[in-house]
Design a protein around this motif. Structure first.
Motif, PDB file in Angstrom:
ATOM      1  N   PHE A 483       0.837  -1.203   0.000  1.00 52.80           N
ATOM      2  CA  PHE A 483       0.000   0.000   0.000  1.00 52.80           C
ATOM      3  C   PHE A 483       0.875   1.258   0.000  1.00 52.80           C
ATOM      4  CE2 PHE A 483      -2.516   3.338   2.013  1.00 52.80           C
ATOM      5  CZ  PHE A 483      -3.755   3.205   1.381  1.00 52.80           C
ATOM      6  N   VAL A 484       1.921   1.250   0.829  1.00 52.02           N
ATOM      7  CA  VAL A 484       2.812   2.423   0.917  1.00 52.02           C
ATOM      8  C   VAL A 484       3.542   2.629  -0.410  1.00 52.02           C
ATOM      9  CG1 VAL A 484       4.807   3.404   2.107  1.00 52.02           C
ATOM     10  CG2 VAL A 484       3.084   2.185   3.419  1.00 52.02           C
ATOM     11  N   LEU A 485       3.994   1.522  -1.024  1.00 48.53           N
ATOM     12  CA  LEU A 485       4.660   1.629  -2.340  1.00 48.53           C
ATOM     13  C   LEU A 485       3.691   2.201  -3.385  1.00 48.53           C
ATOM     14  CD1 LEU A 485       6.625  -1.725  -2.374  1.00 48.53           C
ATOM     15  CD2 LEU A 485       7.631   0.547  -2.502  1.00 48.53           C
ATOM     16  N   GLU A 486       2.434   1.776  -3.296  1.00 46.75           N
ATOM     17  CA  GLU A 486       1.420   2.285  -4.223  1.00 46.75           C
ATOM     18  C   GLU A 486       1.206   3.785  -4.031  1.00 46.75           C
ATOM     19  OE1 GLU A 486      -1.740   2.726  -6.903  1.00 46.75           O
ATOM     20  OE2 GLU A 486      -0.087   1.315  -6.757  1.00 46.75           O
ATOM     21  N   MET A 487       1.226   4.236  -2.766  1.00 46.33           N
ATOM     22  CA  MET A 487       1.065   5.671  -2.479  1.00 46.33           C
ATOM     23  C   MET A 487       2.218   6.461  -3.112  1.00 46.33           C
ATOM     24  SD  MET A 487      -1.745   6.136  -0.813  1.00 46.33           S
ATOM     25  CE  MET A 487      -2.370   4.839  -1.847  1.00 46.33           C
ATOM     26  N   ARG A 488       3.438   5.924  -2.978  1.00 48.23           N
ATOM     27  CA  ARG A 488       4.597   6.613  -3.563  1.00 48.23           C
ATOM     28  C   ARG A 488       4.502   6.625  -5.087  1.00 48.23           C
ATOM     29  NH1 ARG A 488       9.048   8.934  -2.529  1.00 48.23           N
ATOM     30  NH2 ARG A 488       9.042   8.565  -0.283  1.00 48.23           N
ATOM     31  N   PHE A 489       4.074   5.503  -5.651  1.00 51.05           N
ATOM     32  CA  PHE A 489       3.928   5.402  -7.107  1.00 51.05           C
ATOM     33  C   PHE A 489       2.948   6.469  -7.605  1.00 51.05           C
ATOM     34  CE2 PHE A 489       1.470   3.706 -10.699  1.00 51.05           C
ATOM     35  CZ  PHE A 489       2.482   3.425 -11.614  1.00 51.05           C
ATOM     36  N   ARG A 490       1.840   6.633  -6.884  1.00 46.55           N
ATOM     37  CA  ARG A 490       0.827   7.611  -7.290  1.00 46.55           C
ATOM     38  C   ARG A 490       1.344   9.041  -7.144  1.00 46.55           C
ATOM     39  NH1 ARG A 490      -4.621   6.049  -7.948  1.00 46.55           N
ATOM     40  NH2 ARG A 490      -4.771   3.802  -8.055  1.00 46.55           N
ATOM     41  N   TRP A 491       2.092   9.289  -6.086  1.00 49.66           N
ATOM     42  CA  TRP A 491       2.655  10.635  -5.882  1.00 49.66           C
ATOM     43  C   TRP A 491       3.641  10.968  -7.001  1.00 49.66           C
ATOM     44  CZ3 TRP A 491       3.106  15.376  -4.537  1.00 49.66           C
ATOM     45  CH2 TRP A 491       4.358  15.983  -4.337  1.00 49.66           C
ATOM     46  N   GLU A 492       4.510  10.017  -7.323  1.00 51.72           N
ATOM     47  CA  GLU A 492       5.554  10.293  -8.315  1.00 51.72           C
ATOM     48  C   GLU A 492       4.968  10.443  -9.715  1.00 51.72           C
ATOM     49  OE1 GLU A 492       8.395   7.179  -7.858  1.00 51.72           O
ATOM     50  OE2 GLU A 492       9.246   8.012  -6.009  1.00 51.72           O
ATOM     51  N   ASN A 493       3.834   9.757  -9.963  1.00 48.22           N
ATOM     52  CA  ASN A 493       3.279   9.764 -11.320  1.00 48.22           C
ATOM     53  C   ASN A 493       1.990  10.581 -11.449  1.00 48.22           C
ATOM     54  OD1 ASN A 493       5.104   7.774 -12.802  1.00 48.22           O
ATOM     55  ND2 ASN A 493       4.564   6.665 -10.939  1.00 48.22           N
ATOM     56  N   ASN A 494       1.719  11.391 -10.438  1.00 53.48           N
ATOM     57  CA  ASN A 494       0.564  12.300 -10.474  1.00 53.48           C
ATOM     58  C   ASN A 494      -0.777  11.592 -10.654  1.00 53.48           C
ATOM     59  OD1 ASN A 494       2.404  14.285 -10.224  1.00 53.48           O
ATOM     60  ND2 ASN A 494       2.017  15.281 -12.191  1.00 53.48           N
ATOM     61  N   PHE A 495      -0.946  10.439 -10.030  1.00 55.91           N
ATOM     62  CA  PHE A 495      -2.254   9.774 -10.050  1.00 55.91           C
ATOM     63  C   PHE A 495      -2.955  10.052  -8.729  1.00 55.91           C
ATOM     64  CE2 PHE A 495      -0.180   6.658 -13.045  1.00 55.91           C
ATOM     65  CZ  PHE A 495      -0.915   7.044 -14.141  1.00 55.91           C
ATOM     66  N   LEU A 496      -4.147  10.604  -8.797  1.00 60.08           N
ATOM     67  CA  LEU A 496      -4.890  10.870  -7.554  1.00 60.08           C
ATOM     68  C   LEU A 496      -5.317   9.566  -6.893  1.00 60.08           C
ATOM     69  CD1 LEU A 496      -7.041  13.864  -8.741  1.00 60.08           C
ATOM     70  CD2 LEU A 496      -5.373  13.905  -6.909  1.00 60.08           C
ATOM     71  N   ILE A 497      -5.408   9.597  -5.574  1.00 60.08           N
ATOM     72  CA  ILE A 497      -5.793   8.405  -4.812  1.00 60.08           C
ATOM     73  C   ILE A 497      -7.310   8.317  -4.816  1.00 60.08           C
ATOM     74  CG2 ILE A 497      -5.636   7.252  -2.562  1.00 60.08           C
ATOM     75  CD1 ILE A 497      -3.198   9.212  -2.040  1.00 60.08           C
TER      76      ILE A 497
END
Length: 981
Positions: A483-497
């Protein structure tokens, strides 16, 4: 001399017979207690109503006395009743026998389902018990028993108390009581026999009648008739035709998003075993007279099917295993674990050399990179396998969660990952509307959890299920790391949660939910900036932002954290509407540096005339018909920066810092500067949008109540509006005035950012990565309890049980108090979970009984309603009467249940027992009766006869008998005339 002194040396021992012995002191203490409780003299109450022993209120009061060093507790048990209005009849009732003796003959309350044993045995509404105070103490020897009986007899005689007084003898588990009741010229002795082995001649009515008659020893030849009440209890343990429907989930199955037959995000419910272990049928013959029936060792007329009165009680299984209760209990256990995620899983991805540093550098460099950031396609395979590769690098091939389970969970948590194209901001944000159930909205506020359609709530349910079915603590740690890796992935690639309401963190929710909302805010800001880099024109001085006026209403999130007094709708602002380019963004400008582009200097009062010549910047739209006070130009609302969103821990930190600044003048000034950062930014934007403006113009827009207008008459006699600042704005060294003087005309896009999204996002990601499973469970426990309560409410609505509705209200009230504290005590959390389990068990019992009695199979609506009422009464009441006894609808069902159980038991009999005359089938048919032998037989024998002489007063006599497999008890109350004997 020696002879003279002899008489003086003689010692005479004088015994003072006036001093009280221990026994006398004990009697006086008993009398004192009876006096204190006002149990002296006669008192006649109302006749006992039917069923009052169960429905009425029983109370008790206790005191402690001692006989030498042996302590006794004295307890007064009594049924609370209104005092009868019989003041005029006192004289007539002087010679009446005591109330307790009259109660011995009352037939309205035989065999009460829930009462003190002495109430059941003797039918008393009031009595006093003297028992050893310590639980282990017991009065065993006969001489001590007699001494105690003598004591109470003397105490009753001395005080004139007419309430029966009992002493408990032998070990407490035997419930052996001896007692006495005294009235004017009458006395009742309460005696008892308790045996393990039942004498065969006393297993039936005729033998017990012999005992009763011999004990009375009535001298009259035609003996008055004996009134009899009989109850036989039959126990059903084997529900042959009915199997408990709740199967434990198959934890190995995984079909289309379902794990063990349970979808992710849905809590399990129900008991794993039948919560009803036994059904007790009591068949009662309430009013029989000796000679009407025959019941001896050869033959009996007492056929349960023919009994005029049937009543049923159910015995609940002790602590049945309940799935929902177990789920939440297991999740609570994680809170007590001490290990970190790294200790559970081995070396973490976050510790990979150079990785963390590279990540942060990469994140920060986004601000100065000339090229737009490549945005990868978002998909489950991309999400999972990128993370898995990194994890496996250090951990080997085996991981706690297999790919299928992990894919299912991530698809459930991030439904937007199904789409193969990059998402824009609007599609991934769930609406913040509360769930369909109206109570749920307030429920997440009360519990400080998260809305039931949010990502946090879903994550809590997934972790709960992982913990229970898939890998326990290791599975939880693994999913959290993914889950934490997914949060970082979304932050780095500008995908909203997905699954988070837009806008700043909602302080009514749990801290973890706030952190995720904060990360979403950061992604929104970064995304707007990155998109702005690709699309913005090089001209930085656009006028009124024509394309943004419509945007302002929907996306702006006006004024949620601002403590100033702007009117809603009057303020337009949009960070997203900026078009920052690298050349335009002055992140590193110092406070003191002049803005060389315009060569402006701030004026002392705010708006020198030269300033009006500068080109306006950062306008959003015109503010109605308002114009600037000094040059009559239209007043424009500027584009302003959004205030920095904050989570509750950051707010606490900030308030601590502000509090530490102290009350000195310097501290107060510094505090004001810190608090006015947002105000200063808005002032600078306002100055840029409205050249030549003054503080009064700003106040008219920003805080209209601080600009007071009044009608005055000018020199020419015309009525004109004259305005001035409010009193608080005129205070010397006012914060607003100081801020206005230091504010430069700088549009919002060129100001220092109030909210540094890069730094805040990295702080959130670090916070998430540092969470231990125990911390995580603490954060999410309110969500799990919230989900459990919603599940219980949903299940209860199908059953409609009044007592459950009441308990659910208590659970919500209790939980909202406990969960609002940052670290609730484990004991209080356990209490909440126990309450939830209790409700779950009650609902499971209701379903079990409905299935057993076949409420759904009833064709007639009237019969169905009657059965449902009967089932709900079984849950609520200790014992329920069966309408129509064995001939009613419910009675026929109960009869059938017993018949089926008896046949099944007969089939299971060993063949040797059946090898007698005739074929086995015939033999079986003759052996099987509809009911098993009664598990308990209770009889009450009553008579009114003169004792001890024929001319004595006719007084009530009563004997209660209970016979079970290993217990035989006789409790007799025999009255005698003490005047004419």
């Amino acid at each position: 001399m020696a002879a003279d002194s002899e008489p003086e040396s003689e010692v005479f021992e004088i015994t003072d017979f006036t001093t009280a012995s221990e026994w006398e002191r004990f009697i006086s203490k008993v009398e004192e207690v009876l006096n204190d409780w006002k149990l002296i003299g006669h008192s006649l109450g109302k006749p006992l109503e039917k069923g009052i022993f169960t429905s009425g209120t029983w109370e008790e009061r206790s005191d402690e006395i001692s006989f030498a060093d042996f302590r006794f507790s004295v307890t007064h048990h009594y049924l609370v009743q209104e005092s009868p209005d019989k003041e005029g009849k006192d004289e007539e009732s002087e010679d009446a026998i005591p109330q307790s003796m009259q109660d011995l003959l009352c037939m309205n309350n035989d065999f009460p389902p829930r009462a003190h044993c002495l109430v059941r045995w003797y039918g008393l509404r009031e009595f006093v018990v003297i028992a050893p105070a310590a639980h282990s103490d017991a009065v065993l020897s006969e001489s001590k028993c007699n001494l105690l009986l003598s004591s109470i007899s003397i105490a009753l005689g001395n005080t004139g108390c007419q309430v029966p007084l009992f002493v408990q003898i032998h070990h407490k588990w035997r419930r052996m009581y001896m007692g006495e009741c005294q009235g004017p010229g009458v006395r009742t002795d309460f005696e008892m026999v308790h045996l393990r082995k039942v004498p065969s001649q006393y297993t039936h009515l005729s033998g017990l009648l012999d005992i009763f008659k011999s004990k009375i020893g009535c001298p009259l030849t035609p003996l008055p008739p004996v009134s009899i009440a009989i109850r036989f209890t039959y126990v059903l343990q084997d529900w042959q035709q009915y199997f408990w429907p709740q199967q434990p989930p198959d934890i190995d199955a995984l079909v289309g998003g379902e794990v063990g037959g349970l979808e992710f995000g849905k809590l399990p419910f129900g008991a794993c075993e039948d919560p009803i272990s036994e059904l007790h049928l009591a068949t009662t013959w309430p009013h029989l007279t000796e000679g009407i029936i025959v019941d001896n060792d050869v033959y009996s007329d007492l056929d349960p099917v023919q009994a005029p009165h049937w009543s049923v009680r159910v015995r609940k299984a002790d602590n049945p295993q309940c799935l929902l209760g177990d789920f939440v209990t297991e999740f609570l256990k994680i809170c007590r674990r001490k290990e970190s995620t790294d200790e559970i899983l081995g070396r973490s991805t976050f510790e990979e050399e150079g990785r963390e540093v590279a990540d942060i550098t990469h994140a920060l460099s986004k601000l100065t990179e000339p090229a737009p950031v490549p945005i990868h396609k978002l998909s489950v395979s991309n999400m999972v396998h990128t993370a898995k590769k990194k994890i496996r690098k250090h951990r080997g091939e085996e991981s706690p969660l297999n790919n299928d389970v992990l894919n299912t969970i991530l698809l459930f948590l991030f439904p937007d990952a199904v789409s193969e194209k990059p998402l824009d901001g609007t599609t991934s944000i769930d609406s913040s509307n509360p769930a369909s159930e109206p109570g749920d909205y307030t429920l997440y506020n009360q519990f400080k959890s998260a809305p039931s359609d949010s990502l946090t709530y879903k994550l809590a349910l997934c972790l709960c299920m992982i913990n229970f079915y898939h890998g326990g603590l290791k599975g939880v740690a693994h999913l959290w790391q993914e889950f934490v890796l997914e949060m970082r992935f979304r932050w780095e690639n500008n995908f909203l949660i997905p699954g988070l309401a837009s806008g700043p963190p909602d302080l009514r929710c749990c801290l973890l939910h706030q952190k995720l909302q904060m990360l979403n805010c950061c992604i929104e800001r970064k995304k707007a900036r990155d998109e702005g880099k690709k699309t913005s024109p090089s001209d930085s001085t656009t006028g009124a932002y024509p394309g943004d006026a419509g945007k302002a209403g929907g996306q702006l999130g006006l004024d949620h954290l601002r403590d100033t007094e702007k009117e809603k709708g009057e303020v337009g602002k949009s960070w997203d509407s900026w078009s920052d380019s690298e050349e335009e963004f002055f992140e590193c400008l110092s406070d003191t540096e002049d803005l060389k582009g315009n060569g402006q200097e701030s004026g002392k009062k705010g708006g020198p005339k030269e300033m009006a010549n500068f080109k306006p910047e950062g306008r959003l739209h015109q503010h109605g018909k308002l114009t600037l006070l000094h040059n009559g130009e239209p007043l424009y609302i500027p584009v302003t920066q959004e205030p920095a969103p904050m989570t509750e821990d950051l707010l606490e930190e900030q308030s601590e810092v502000l509090a530490k600044l102290g009350t000195s003048a310097e501290g107060a000034h510094l505090r004001a500067r810190m608090q006015s950062a947002c105000l200063l930014s808005d002032m600078e934007s306002f100055k840029a949008a409205n050249p030549g403006c003054f503080l009064e113009d700003f106040v008219r827009w920003y805080s209209p109540r601080d600009y007071i207008e009044e009608e005055v008459t000018d020199e020419k006699g015309n009525v004109v509006l004259k305005g001035e600042l409010s009193a608080r704005m005129k205070i010397p060294s006012n914060m607003w005035v100081e801020a206005w003087e230091t504010a430069k005309p700088v549009p919002a896009r060129r100001q220092r950012r109030l909210f540094d999204d890069t730094r805040e996002a990295e702080k959130v990601l670090h916070y998430l990565a540092m969470q231990k499973p125990a911390d995580l469970a603490r954060h999410l426990l309110p969500c799990v309890i919230h989900a459990a309560v919603l599940k219980v409410k949903e299940e209860e609505s199908l059953e409609n049980i009044p007592s459950v509705k009441k308990i659910i209200k208590q659970i919500i009230a209790h939980s909202s108090k406990v969960l609002h504290f940052p670290n609730p005590e484990d004991k209080k959390l356990e209490e909440i979970i126990l309450q939830i389990t209790t409700v779950e068990a009650i609902i499971a019992r209701a379903r079990s009984l409905k299935a057993k009695f076949g409420t759904e199979k009833c064709e007639l609506e009237e019969e169905k309603e009657g059965l449902e009422r009967f089932v709900s009464c079984l849950l609520e009441q200790p014992e329920v009467s069966v309408t129509g006894a064995g001939r009613g609808h419910a009675g026929r069902i109960i009869h059938k249940l017993f018949v089926n159980a008896q046949r099944a038991a007969a089939v299971a009999l060993p063949e040797e027992e059946l090898k007698k005359s005739g074929c086995p089938e015939e033999r079986r048919q003759t052996l099987v009766s509809d009911f098993p032998p009664p598990a308990g037989r209770e009889l009450i024998l009553r008579a009114t006869v003169p004792r001890p002489a024929p001319y004595s007063k006719a007084l009530p006599q009563r004997m209660y008998s209970v016979l079970t497999k290993e217990d035989f008890r006789l409790a007799g109350a025999f009255s005698s005339d003490t005047s004419f004997f």
